[in-house]
Scaffold this motif. Structure first.
Motif, PDB file in Angstrom:
ATOM      1  N   LEU A  46     -43.115  10.465 -35.833  1.00  0.00           N
ATOM      2  CA  LEU A  46     -43.149  10.002 -34.440  1.00  0.00           C
ATOM      3  C   LEU A  46     -43.522  11.168 -33.526  1.00  0.00           C
ATOM      4  O   LEU A  46     -42.834  12.184 -33.503  1.00  0.00           O
ATOM      5  CB  LEU A  46     -41.796   9.436 -34.025  1.00  0.00           C
ATOM      6  CG  LEU A  46     -41.462   8.030 -34.525  1.00  0.00           C
ATOM      7  CD1 LEU A  46     -40.048   7.666 -34.119  1.00  0.00           C
ATOM      8  CD2 LEU A  46     -42.440   7.014 -33.990  1.00  0.00           C
ATOM      9  N   GLY A  47     -44.612  11.029 -32.790  1.00  0.00           N
ATOM     10  CA  GLY A  47     -45.067  12.141 -31.968  1.00  0.00           C
ATOM     11  C   GLY A  47     -45.769  11.691 -30.710  1.00  0.00           C
ATOM     12  O   GLY A  47     -45.458  10.655 -30.126  1.00  0.00           O
ATOM     13  N   ALA A  48     -46.776  12.493 -30.305  1.00  0.00           N
ATOM     14  CA  ALA A  48     -47.461  12.257 -29.034  1.00  0.00           C
ATOM     15  C   ALA A  48     -48.194  10.928 -29.018  1.00  0.00           C
ATOM     16  O   ALA A  48     -48.421  10.348 -27.957  1.00  0.00           O
ATOM     17  CB  ALA A  48     -48.442  13.400 -28.760  1.00  0.00           C
ATOM     18  N   GLY A  49     -48.577  10.436 -30.198  1.00  0.00           N
ATOM     19  CA  GLY A  49     -49.351   9.205 -30.245  1.00  0.00           C
ATOM     20  C   GLY A  49     -48.639   8.021 -29.626  1.00  0.00           C
ATOM     21  O   GLY A  49     -49.269   7.139 -29.035  1.00  0.00           O
ATOM     22  N   THR A 291     -40.511   5.021 -44.044  1.00  0.00           N
ATOM     23  CA  THR A 291     -40.902   5.801 -42.870  1.00  0.00           C
ATOM     24  C   THR A 291     -42.059   5.144 -42.136  1.00  0.00           C
ATOM     25  O   THR A 291     -42.035   4.994 -40.904  1.00  0.00           O
ATOM     26  CB  THR A 291     -41.277   7.227 -43.285  1.00  0.00           C
ATOM     27  OG1 THR A 291     -40.133   7.893 -43.831  1.00  0.00           O
ATOM     28  CG2 THR A 291     -41.802   8.023 -42.108  1.00  0.00           C
ATOM     29  N   VAL A 292     -43.085   4.768 -42.885  1.00  0.00           N
ATOM     30  CA  VAL A 292     -44.252   4.133 -42.264  1.00  0.00           C
ATOM     31  C   VAL A 292     -43.844   2.815 -41.603  1.00  0.00           C
ATOM     32  O   VAL A 292     -44.298   2.503 -40.489  1.00  0.00           O
ATOM     33  CB  VAL A 292     -45.357   3.903 -43.311  1.00  0.00           C
ATOM     34  CG1 VAL A 292     -46.505   3.087 -42.713  1.00  0.00           C
ATOM     35  CG2 VAL A 292     -45.893   5.237 -43.825  1.00  0.00           C
ATOM     36  N   PHE A 293     -42.974   2.050 -42.258  1.00  0.00           N
ATOM     37  CA  PHE A 293     -42.546   0.760 -41.698  1.00  0.00           C
ATOM     38  C   PHE A 293     -41.755   0.967 -40.404  1.00  0.00           C
ATOM     39  O   PHE A 293     -41.989   0.266 -39.407  1.00  0.00           O
ATOM     40  CB  PHE A 293     -41.696   0.011 -42.721  1.00  0.00           C
ATOM     41  CG  PHE A 293     -41.202  -1.331 -42.238  1.00  0.00           C
ATOM     42  CD1 PHE A 293     -42.088  -2.385 -42.056  1.00  0.00           C
ATOM     43  CD2 PHE A 293     -39.856  -1.522 -41.951  1.00  0.00           C
ATOM     44  CE1 PHE A 293     -41.635  -3.622 -41.600  1.00  0.00           C
ATOM     45  CE2 PHE A 293     -39.393  -2.750 -41.500  1.00  0.00           C
ATOM     46  CZ  PHE A 293     -40.289  -3.801 -41.317  1.00  0.00           C
ATOM     47  N   ILE A 294     -40.835   1.918 -40.399  1.00  0.00           N
ATOM     48  CA  ILE A 294     -40.034   2.174 -39.193  1.00  0.00           C
ATOM     49  C   ILE A 294     -40.934   2.647 -38.055  1.00  0.00           C
ATOM     50  O   ILE A 294     -40.801   2.193 -36.903  1.00  0.00           O
ATOM     51  CB  ILE A 294     -38.936   3.207 -39.491  1.00  0.00           C
ATOM     52  CG1 ILE A 294     -37.893   2.607 -40.442  1.00  0.00           C
ATOM     53  CG2 ILE A 294     -38.270   3.684 -38.206  1.00  0.00           C
ATOM     54  CD1 ILE A 294     -36.878   3.611 -40.950  1.00  0.00           C
ATOM     55  N   CYS A 295     -41.849   3.560 -38.368  1.00  0.00           N
ATOM     56  CA  CYS A 295     -42.763   4.047 -37.326  1.00  0.00           C
ATOM     57  C   CYS A 295     -43.673   2.929 -36.825  1.00  0.00           C
ATOM     58  O   CYS A 295     -43.957   2.844 -35.624  1.00  0.00           O
ATOM     59  CB  CYS A 295     -43.597   5.207 -37.875  1.00  0.00           C
ATOM     60  SG  CYS A 295     -42.649   6.715 -38.187  1.00  0.00           S
ATOM     61  N   PHE A 296     -44.107   2.054 -37.748  1.00  0.00           N
ATOM     62  CA  PHE A 296     -44.929   0.922 -37.306  1.00  0.00           C
ATOM     63  C   PHE A 296     -44.144   0.023 -36.353  1.00  0.00           C
ATOM     64  O   PHE A 296     -44.689  -0.434 -35.331  1.00  0.00           O
ATOM     65  CB  PHE A 296     -45.401   0.112 -38.508  1.00  0.00           C
ATOM     66  CG  PHE A 296     -45.969  -1.235 -38.129  1.00  0.00           C
ATOM     67  CD1 PHE A 296     -47.190  -1.338 -37.471  1.00  0.00           C
ATOM     68  CD2 PHE A 296     -45.258  -2.403 -38.404  1.00  0.00           C
ATOM     69  CE1 PHE A 296     -47.692  -2.573 -37.099  1.00  0.00           C
ATOM     70  CE2 PHE A 296     -45.757  -3.639 -38.037  1.00  0.00           C
ATOM     71  CZ  PHE A 296     -46.977  -3.728 -37.383  1.00  0.00           C
ATOM     72  N   LEU A 297     -42.874  -0.243 -36.665  1.00  0.00           N
ATOM     73  CA  LEU A 297     -42.062  -1.065 -35.773  1.00  0.00           C
ATOM     74  C   LEU A 297     -41.951  -0.423 -34.392  1.00  0.00           C
ATOM     75  O   LEU A 297     -42.029  -1.107 -33.360  1.00  0.00           O
ATOM     76  CB  LEU A 297     -40.672  -1.276 -36.372  1.00  0.00           C
ATOM     77  CG  LEU A 297     -40.574  -2.193 -37.602  1.00  0.00           C
ATOM     78  CD1 LEU A 297     -39.124  -2.297 -38.058  1.00  0.00           C
ATOM     79  CD2 LEU A 297     -41.137  -3.578 -37.305  1.00  0.00           C
ATOM     80  N   ALA A 298     -41.776   0.911 -34.378  1.00  0.00           N
ATOM     81  CA  ALA A 298     -41.683   1.605 -33.087  1.00  0.00           C
ATOM     82  C   ALA A 298     -42.991   1.502 -32.322  1.00  0.00           C
ATOM     83  O   ALA A 298     -43.002   1.192 -31.119  1.00  0.00           O
ATOM     84  CB  ALA A 298     -41.313   3.071 -33.323  1.00  0.00           C
ATOM     85  N   TYR A 299     -44.113   1.750 -33.018  1.00  0.00           N
ATOM     86  CA  TYR A 299     -45.412   1.689 -32.355  1.00  0.00           C
ATOM     87  C   TYR A 299     -45.745   0.258 -31.929  1.00  0.00           C
ATOM     88  O   TYR A 299     -46.329   0.041 -30.848  1.00  0.00           O
ATOM     89  CB  TYR A 299     -46.505   2.223 -33.280  1.00  0.00           C
ATOM     90  CG  TYR A 299     -46.350   3.685 -33.622  1.00  0.00           C
ATOM     91  CD1 TYR A 299     -45.916   4.597 -32.674  1.00  0.00           C
ATOM     92  CD2 TYR A 299     -46.638   4.167 -34.900  1.00  0.00           C
ATOM     93  CE1 TYR A 299     -45.765   5.943 -32.982  1.00  0.00           C
ATOM     94  CE2 TYR A 299     -46.504   5.504 -35.215  1.00  0.00           C
ATOM     95  CZ  TYR A 299     -46.061   6.391 -34.250  1.00  0.00           C
ATOM     96  OH  TYR A 299     -45.925   7.710 -34.554  1.00  0.00           O
TER      97      TYR A 299
END
Length: 619
Positions: A46-49, A291-299
């Motif tokens: 999770l970053g600037a994107g 990790t990818v799934f959690i970040c996808f949910l956030a995005y």
């Protein structure tokens, strides 16, 4: 004589690095369960994107369909992550893709991998610095932007930013100075920063449920005209496209996916913790996918929130979320969100530059880069020259290039690295005895040869041409041989070429291909048939039966799909990005063939690289 010289030159390109684990690498470590690995992966990804990139992609490229762009980028990340997991478990020591490549597939591949990792890390640092500068300027009323643009804009070339960002440059140089002094990354600061990030994200997503309007996903030309006449905002409206949920067609979704891939970079750091995982064959792939799934949910949540709160053509791309709260009448909330974003981006800026000096130092110690870059400070043990050079390069990137250009350049660099990893996984599974475990004796490793041990022109044919063709479908052995390995190696190269051509056609002429253009559709179908046939040839070859902690399923299809998706996303980037990417790699090849190939320690069997090159900075 010429054949022998060519053969000797080829052997240099695929020579491998020989390593023994150090005492530290064999000492017991605190085990990392899947929950800790996932937490580490989310903090690294999770970053600037999530804060800056979302606004630009939603406004100009994908509209509300940015949520689908993030889904495509997530699928690409999962495929790459599975390949990365197998590649990393082939070497039972903590390390980077550069180390794994050097040990497994050879020197030239390792140099290409590391050179593009340096590019990606440096560009990430520059982009985060630029994002911090943009967010800070938006918080104080865009005074910096107005002053610098008015002064420098007439003198800036079209391929650079509208103005030089001296705030971003100062920030990177300040961070570089801190690293030179020997300051290490703090685990406590990382946890606090991640906590702030999750709080800000949760607040944004919850606000979307309260203030969002589903009509913003169904906008029409009438809405656009109404907003144009009523808008008193100082920011101009973006393009309408065709309106609705997918205003810029599916080309916009795929182009957006190439940019959104930037937001998923970092999940591969989980593989570097494989030695600390008690059950890596399960915990590493599960942690990567989680990790990818959690970040996808956030995005997905923040991009859906943004496009529901504000019509996509009214989004302020430089500061989307503070302006969104202002748009819905929650003025005070914009300052809370802006301060939280600034705090998190400051930590991400610090953590993004840490890996760069390490990779440069490793390459310099191996002789692939200039030895002076490996020089360390006697007291702090900091690689001073590597840190300063990477900081200056990142500062120049932040100073001169737009955030969107940096995102494009970083995405193409990391997509190439992930494609190389998928290629390595494909060919290594069909090589004889390519599993390197830390319990191997050094004598066994010294006897290991590169992937292509000898020039096929120098070897005697085992049978006639008919038997050679027959071996493509019916191999004579149930275990990999040198002949079957060479078949896989050649077929894999051919497949990469075919998939690259197919991706180029689908990106440049998608409507003609799918509408039945006689030439382009025929070419695309032929490429698909050839790809299928060559894939079947690889599938028929015997695989290495050696056990691995984790193996990519559905070989050879999954690595090939990963390569195709990555290459297709790379083709979505602009010609200017490809020009910069080509210049960077051309400069790298000049360094390698002019210096690295002659000074490489792997070419001297009696020398071993320093043991310090086995370690990455503590995260």
């Amino acid at each position: 004589m010429q054949c022998q010289d060519f053969h000797h030159f080829g052997q240099k390109l695929v020579r491998r690095r020989l390593l023994e684990p150090t005492e530290d690498s064999e000492s017991p470590m605190a085990p990392l369960n899947p929950m800790k690995l996932v937490a580490f992966g989310v903090a690294s990804t999770l970053g600037a994107g999530v804060y800056i990139l979302v606004g630009e992609v939603a406004m100009f490229i994908a509209g509300p369909a940015i949520v689908i762009s993030f889904l495509v980028a997530a699928v690409s990340s999962v495929l790459s992550g599975l390949c990365y997991a197998e590649f990393g478990t082939r070497v039972s020591w903590t390390g980077s893709a550069y180390l794994y490549s050097y040990i497994s597939v050879g020197e030239l591949w390792a140099f290409i991998t590391a050179w593009n990792l340096i590019l990606s890390y440096v560009v990430v640092t520059g982009s985060v610095a630029r994002a911090w500068s943009i967010a800070f300027d938006s918080l104080i009323g865009n005074h910096i932007f107005q002053a610098l643009e008015g002064t420098f804009s007439p003198y800036m070339p079209y391929y650079l930013a509208k103005y030089p960002d001296f705030v971003a440059l100062s920030l990177v140089l300040l961070l570089t100075g801190v690293l030179v002094l020997g300051v290490r990354e703090s685990v406590l600061v990382g946890k606090i920063s991640t906590g702030i990030n999750l709080l800000v994200l949760s607040f944004i997503i919850l606000s979307g449920f309260i203030k969002g309007d589903l009509h913003n996903w169904k906008l029409t030309e009438q809405d656009y005209t109404l907003n144009t006449s009523e808008s008193s905002d100082i920011y101009s409206l973006g393009p309408l496209g065709s309106g609705g949920f997918v205003p810029f067609n599916y080309d916009g979704i795929l182009h957006g996916a190439a940019l959104c891939f930037y937001s998923f970079v970092g999940f591969d750091d989980i593989v570097t913790k494989g030695e600390e995982a008690p059950n890596p064959h399960r915990s590493i792939p599960i942690s990567i996918m989680s990790t990818v799934f959690i970040c996808f949910l956030a995005y997905f949540g923040v991009s859906a929130t943004l496009t529901l709160m504000v019509p996509y053509y009214q989004i302020q791309p430089d500061s989307p979320f503070p302006q969104a709260f202002l748009h819905v009448g929650w003025g005070p909330a914009r300052y809370v969100v802006a301060v939280g974003i600034l705090c998190f981006l400051l930590y991400r800026l610090q953590s993004s530059l840490f890996p760069v000096p390490q990779v440069i130092q490793e390459m310099a110690e191996d002789g692939l880069l200039f030895r002076g870059l490996a020089r360390t400070h006697a007291r702090t043990k900091t690689p001073i020259m590597a840190t300063v050079s990477s900081g200056i390069l990142a500062g120049i990137m932040a100073l001169l290039f737009e955030f969107s250009n940096l995102v494009d350049l970083m995405s193409i660099g990391h997509l190439l690295v992930y494609s190389l990893v998928a290629f390595f996984v494909l060919v290594l599974r069909y090589q004889p005895d390519c599993n390197l475990s830390k319990n191997e004796k050094i004598e066994d490793k010294i006897q290991m040869m590169p992937l292509v041990k000898e020039n096929p022109l120098d070897s005697e044919p085992e049978a006639g041409s008919s038997k050679t063709l027959k071996s493509l479908w019916l191999p004579v052995s149930t275990t990999p041989t040198q002949k079957s390995a060479q078949i896989v190696y050649g077929c894999a190269f051919l497949l990469v070429l075919l998939l690259t051509i197919l991706s180029l056609i689908l990106v440049q002429w998608p409507s003609q291909v799918f509408s039945g253009d006689p030439v382009l559709t025929t070419v695309a179908v032929l490429l698909l048939l050839l790809t299928t046939g060559v894939t079947v040839i690889i599938w028929r070859q015997p695989q290495d039966p050696s056990p691995l902690p984790f193996k990519v399923p559905a070989l050879p299809v999954l690595p090939l799909v990963s390569i195709f998706v990555n290459v297709y996303l790379m083709m979505q980037t602009t010609s200017a990005t490809w020009t910069l990417f080509g210049i960077w790699n051309a400069f790298g090849f000049l360094i390698y063939f002019g210096y690295g190939i002659r000074h490489s320690l792997a070419g001297n069997n009696h020398q071993q690289p320093p043991a310090t090159s086995l370690h990455l900075p503590d995260s």
